[in-house]
Design a protein around this motif. Structure first.
Motif, PDB file in Angstrom:
ATOM      1  N   GLU A  38       0.826  -1.206   0.000  1.00 19.46           N
ATOM      2  CA  GLU A  38       0.000   0.000   0.000  1.00 19.46           C
ATOM      3  C   GLU A  38       0.863   1.260   0.000  1.00 19.46           C
ATOM      4  O   GLU A  38       0.462   2.287  -0.528  1.00 19.46           O
ATOM      5  CB  GLU A  38      -0.908   0.013   1.232  1.00 19.46           C
ATOM      6  N   SER A  39       2.045   1.151   0.628  1.00 17.69           N
ATOM      7  CA  SER A  39       2.923   2.309   0.720  1.00 17.69           C
ATOM      8  C   SER A  39       4.354   1.859   1.004  1.00 17.69           C
ATOM      9  O   SER A  39       4.584   0.714   1.406  1.00 17.69           O
ATOM     10  CB  SER A  39       2.455   3.262   1.814  1.00 17.69           C
ATOM     11  N   GLU A  54      -0.548   3.675  -5.909  1.00 17.72           N
ATOM     12  CA  GLU A  54      -1.813   3.513  -6.639  1.00 17.72           C
ATOM     13  C   GLU A  54      -1.901   2.117  -7.232  1.00 17.72           C
ATOM     14  O   GLU A  54      -2.926   1.464  -7.144  1.00 17.72           O
ATOM     15  CB  GLU A  54      -1.889   4.528  -7.781  1.00 17.72           C
ATOM     16  N   LYS A  67       3.277   2.998  -9.594  1.00 13.01           N
ATOM     17  CA  LYS A  67       2.642   4.306  -9.812  1.00 13.01           C
ATOM     18  C   LYS A  67       2.285   4.842  -8.433  1.00 13.01           C
ATOM     19  O   LYS A  67       1.423   4.305  -7.746  1.00 13.01           O
ATOM     20  CB  LYS A  67       1.396   4.153 -10.693  1.00 13.01           C
ATOM     21  N   GLU A  69       0.845   7.646  -5.773  1.00 13.05           N
ATOM     22  CA  GLU A  69      -0.162   8.707  -5.732  1.00 13.05           C
ATOM     23  C   GLU A  69       0.558  10.052  -5.795  1.00 13.05           C
ATOM     24  O   GLU A  69       1.625  10.221  -5.214  1.00 13.05           O
ATOM     25  CB  GLU A  69      -0.974   8.630  -4.432  1.00 13.05           C
ATOM     26  N   GLU A  70      -0.019  10.984  -6.493  1.00 10.52           N
ATOM     27  CA  GLU A  70       0.467  12.360  -6.609  1.00 10.52           C
ATOM     28  C   GLU A  70       1.797  12.493  -7.340  1.00 10.52           C
ATOM     29  O   GLU A  70       2.442  13.534  -7.279  1.00 10.52           O
ATOM     30  CB  GLU A  70       0.533  13.028  -5.231  1.00 10.52           C
ATOM     31  N   ASP A  72       2.516  12.329 -11.045  1.00 12.54           N
ATOM     32  CA  ASP A  72       1.725  12.199 -12.268  1.00 12.54           C
ATOM     33  C   ASP A  72       2.447  12.616 -13.545  1.00 12.54           C
ATOM     34  O   ASP A  72       1.826  12.695 -14.598  1.00 12.54           O
ATOM     35  CB  ASP A  72       0.440  13.023 -12.140  1.00 12.54           C
TER      36      ASP A  72
END
Length: 100
Positions: A38-39, A54, A67, A69-70, A72
């Protein structure tokens, strides 16, 4: 999270796509154990910063395509290149027999 409460998982080795994906080299004999994280903690300026994932998938032998999060864009991904990845010691797999 402090670094002495974590173990080294690998590092961000390459950019993968223009959408901000990266390839992370995993310093492990069993990379499949880490494909559903998850992280992770990313070391930035001597601090461990949590990054949420993600999506991720195995890529070739010891790489994990991630990928975050944040993250992009290709430029944002490039800023992470070479950063070390860590996980809490509580996520360290149990060893059996002659493993170390």
């Amino acid at each position: 999270m402090r670094k002495d409460e974590c173990f080294y998982l690998g590092k961000i080795a390459k950019k993968f796509s223009f959408k901000g994906e990266v390839l992370c080299y995993l310093d492990t004999d069993e990379p499949e154990m880490y494909q559903n994280l998850e992280s992770v903690f990313v070391q930035m300026n001597r601090n461990l910063v949590p990054f949420f994932i993600e999506q991720s998938s195995l890529h070739k032998d010891k790489f994990l395509r991630v990928k975050f999060e944040e993250v992009d864009s290709e430029v944002e991904a490039e800023n992470l290149l070479g950063s070390e990845l860590y996980l809490p010691l509580s996520m360290l797999p149990q060893l059996e027999g002659n493993q170390f």
